[in-house]
Motif scaffolding. Structure first.
Motif, PDB file in Angstrom:
ATOM      1  N   THR A 262      28.844  38.100  47.601  1.00  0.00           N
ATOM      2  CA  THR A 262      27.175  38.361  47.400  1.00  0.00           C
ATOM      3  C   THR A 262      26.182  37.304  46.570  1.00  0.00           C
ATOM      4  N   GLY A 263      26.505  36.316  47.670  1.00  0.00           N
ATOM      5  CA  GLY A 263      25.795  35.164  47.163  1.00  0.00           C
ATOM      6  C   GLY A 263      26.470  34.206  46.315  1.00  0.00           C
ATOM      7  N   ALA A 264      27.641  33.611  46.662  1.00  0.00           N
ATOM      8  CA  ALA A 264      28.523  32.949  45.932  1.00  0.00           C
ATOM      9  C   ALA A 264      27.782  31.659  45.019  1.00  0.00           C
ATOM     10  N   LEU A 265      26.814  30.731  45.711  1.00  0.00           N
ATOM     11  CA  LEU A 265      26.348  29.584  45.122  1.00  0.00           C
ATOM     12  C   LEU A 265      25.481  30.131  43.960  1.00  0.00           C
ATOM     13  N   ARG A 266      24.574  31.194  44.219  1.00  0.00           N
ATOM     14  CA  ARG A 266      23.923  31.701  43.154  1.00  0.00           C
ATOM     15  C   ARG A 266      24.680  32.117  42.095  1.00  0.00           C
ATOM     16  N   ASN A 267      25.585  32.905  42.300  1.00  0.00           N
ATOM     17  CA  ASN A 267      26.372  33.943  41.246  1.00  0.00           C
ATOM     18  C   ASN A 267      27.065  32.582  40.525  1.00  0.00           C
ATOM     19  N   TYR A 272      28.405  29.704  35.564  1.00  0.00           N
ATOM     20  CA  TYR A 272      28.743  28.374  35.092  1.00  0.00           C
ATOM     21  C   TYR A 272      27.815  27.171  34.813  1.00  0.00           C
ATOM     22  N   ALA A 273      26.637  27.274  35.567  1.00  0.00           N
ATOM     23  CA  ALA A 273      25.711  26.304  35.333  1.00  0.00           C
ATOM     24  C   ALA A 273      24.370  26.684  34.491  1.00  0.00           C
ATOM     25  N   SER A 274      24.542  28.003  34.117  1.00  0.00           N
ATOM     26  CA  SER A 274      23.302  28.650  33.577  1.00  0.00           C
ATOM     27  C   SER A 274      21.953  28.199  34.497  1.00  0.00           C
ATOM     28  N   SER A 275      21.912  28.564  35.504  1.00  0.00           N
ATOM     29  CA  SER A 275      20.683  28.129  36.386  1.00  0.00           C
ATOM     30  C   SER A 275      20.653  29.240  37.373  1.00  0.00           C
ATOM     31  N   ASN A 276      19.573  29.405  37.715  1.00  0.00           N
ATOM     32  CA  ASN A 276      19.219  30.464  38.821  1.00  0.00           C
ATOM     33  C   ASN A 276      18.865  29.846  40.320  1.00  0.00           C
ATOM     34  N   GLU A 277      18.975  28.472  40.320  1.00  0.00           N
ATOM     35  CA  GLU A 277      19.067  27.844  41.557  1.00  0.00           C
ATOM     36  C   GLU A 277      20.262  27.947  42.441  1.00  0.00           C
ATOM     37  N   VAL A 278      19.855  27.634  43.646  1.00  0.00           N
ATOM     38  CA  VAL A 278      20.984  27.874  44.651  1.00  0.00           C
ATOM     39  C   VAL A 278      21.430  26.352  44.990  1.00  0.00           C
ATOM     40  N   ASN A 279      22.530  26.072  44.459  1.00  0.00           N
ATOM     41  CA  ASN A 279      23.015  24.842  44.866  1.00  0.00           C
ATOM     42  C   ASN A 279      24.460  24.660  44.341  1.00  0.00           C
ATOM     43  N   TRP A 280      25.210  23.417  44.434  1.00  0.00           N
ATOM     44  CA  TRP A 280      26.605  23.258  44.429  1.00  0.00           C
ATOM     45  C   TRP A 280      26.971  23.107  43.114  1.00  0.00           C
ATOM     46  N   TRP A 281      26.296  23.064  41.953  1.00  0.00           N
ATOM     47  CA  TRP A 281      26.586  22.543  40.499  1.00  0.00           C
ATOM     48  C   TRP A 281      27.947  23.799  40.134  1.00  0.00           C
ATOM     49  N   GLY A 282      27.459  25.022  40.027  1.00  0.00           N
ATOM     50  CA  GLY A 282      28.211  25.971  39.902  1.00  0.00           C
ATOM     51  C   GLY A 282      29.474  26.000  40.438  1.00  0.00           C
ATOM     52  N   PHE A 283      29.400  25.880  41.813  1.00  0.00           N
ATOM     53  CA  PHE A 283      30.582  25.844  42.458  1.00  0.00           C
ATOM     54  C   PHE A 283      31.764  24.849  42.049  1.00  0.00           C
ATOM     55  N   GLY A 284      31.170  23.347  41.884  1.00  0.00           N
ATOM     56  CA  GLY A 284      31.778  22.242  41.525  1.00  0.00           C
ATOM     57  C   GLY A 284      32.333  22.796  40.100  1.00  0.00           C
ATOM     58  N   ILE A 285      31.864  23.256  39.094  1.00  0.00           N
ATOM     59  CA  ILE A 285      32.337  23.714  37.801  1.00  0.00           C
ATOM     60  C   ILE A 285      33.244  24.579  37.833  1.00  0.00           C
ATOM     61  N   PHE A 286      33.014  25.623  38.785  1.00  0.00           N
ATOM     62  CA  PHE A 286      34.074  26.722  39.044  1.00  0.00           C
ATOM     63  C   PHE A 286      35.444  26.282  39.499  1.00  0.00           C
ATOM     64  N   ALA A 287      35.355  25.388  40.554  1.00  0.00           N
ATOM     65  CA  ALA A 287      36.457  24.574  41.116  1.00  0.00           C
ATOM     66  C   ALA A 287      37.230  23.862  40.077  1.00  0.00           C
ATOM     67  N   ALA A 288      36.554  23.049  39.405  1.00  0.00           N
ATOM     68  CA  ALA A 288      37.137  22.176  38.248  1.00  0.00           C
ATOM     69  C   ALA A 288      37.955  23.126  37.418  1.00  0.00           C
ATOM     70  N   SER A 289      37.346  24.433  37.098  1.00  0.00           N
ATOM     71  CA  SER A 289      38.007  25.308  36.100  1.00  0.00           C
ATOM     72  C   SER A 289      39.271  25.886  36.865  1.00  0.00           C
TER      73      SER A 289
END
Length: 317
Positions: A262-267, A272-289
């Motif tokens: 349901t919107g992986a990048l935003r979710n 993980y990034a405490s942001s409402n933006e749509v970018n790859w930061w949260g995905f990167g932190i999730f991948a590291a976790s």
């Protein structure tokens, strides 16, 4: 002259017991897929009815939050989310090993030294159980910190029902999910009713049940408390502890699936990034976790656990 006895074919229970573990998993997964397909068809039929459509118009899936409810997810919540996920993954793994391992690779017995001493001889437990109990203690500590900060910051308003209309909204959201016409809500501002109730059950019902039943089954429970043990027998704790674990497994599977669908990048940015933006930061932190958790999963074996366990007790094969 007696007639020869015919050999009866094995019943359903006998056939099931004769299957291997992976065969049972495959059969269960297939049955689950069939049930989900039926549920989707039923939900799509229901949502085509005029009365149900009127109901979903009245209750679109979200309840209004109280005035002053916080917007957004702070950084501390992201860290808590990772730590909780890290601990619960290893708790489930070690708990399953405790349940299924017949001959543990090693045992641990506590040193009856230091500031805290107990009467009698310490109990010898398997290394798997020591690891499970140690993780439990860290998970409970992390959970206690989470609850304190949750209420101190007002974030509790986002996962505690404050209005009765959360229940019909949860039904509406559930129908939308099952009919594959998923609700278009914004978790940065407000969870839908089904999410809210699920998070509430997980934090305030399932987690305390896991703690209460685990404590009753542990060696820390007072064995001589006759009245207390009659009120809360260990058989009741054992009957509840495993289903609670299954609930957490189901919650994780559904939660991760919906986050990604349901919107992986935003979710992931929310979580993980405490942001409402749509970018790859949260995905990167999730991948590291995920890398960290995979490493912990690999290291959670006797070769690496023995030196750590020996710091607080004696480890023997």
């Amino acid at each position: 002259m007696s007639t020869p006895k015919t050999k009866q074919s094995p019943g359903l229970a006998e056939r099931w017991n004769g299957l291997g573990l992976w065969a049972k998993i495959g059969v269960s997964a297939g049955a689950l897929v069939i049930l989900l397909a039926i549920a989707v068809l039923v939900a799509r039929w229901l949502t085509s009815l005029g009365a149900v459509q009127d109901f979903m118009t009245t209750y679109p899936g979200q309840s209004e939050l109280p005035a002053g409810a916080p917007v957004g997810l702070p950084a501390w919540l992201g860290w808590q989310h990772f730590l909780n996920m890290f601990f619960i993954l290893l708790i489930i793994r070690s708990g399953w090993q405790v349940r299924t391992t017949k001959r543990p690779a090693a045992h641990w017995i506590r040193n009856n030294k230091g500031l805290v001493k107990t009467k009698g001889n310490p109990t010898k437990i398997s290394l798997d159980l020591w690891f499970h109990l140690s993780l439990d203690a860290l998970w409970v500590l992390n959970g206690a910190i989470f609850i304190v900060v949750l209420f101190a910051t007002g974030q509790w308003l986002r996962i505690v029902p404050t209005s009765w209309d959360v229940f019909p909204n949860a039904i509406s959201a559930g129908l939308q999910y099952l009919s594959l016409d998923w609700p278009t809500d914004d978790g940065w501002v407000n969870y839908n009713g089904l999410q809210l109730l699920t998070y509430f059950i997980t934090v305030f019902i399932a987690a305390p049940l896991a703690i209460a039943t685990g404590l009753r089954m542990s060696g820390a429970w007072p064995k001589n408390a006759t009245t207390l043990n009659k009120i809360y027998p260990i058989t009741a704790a054992r009957a509840l502890h495993f289903p609670v674990m299954l609930y957490f497994v189901g919650f994780i599977v559904v939660h991760v699936t919906l986050v990604l669908a349901t919107g992986a990048l935003r979710n992931l940015n929310h979580m993980y990034a405490s942001s409402n933006e749509v970018n790859w930061w949260g995905f990167g932190i999730f991948a590291a976790s995920l890398v960290v958790m995979a490493g912990a999963w690999f290291l959670a074996q006797p070769l690496f656990l023995r030196p750590i366990a020996s710091l607080t007790g004696k480890v023997s094969k």
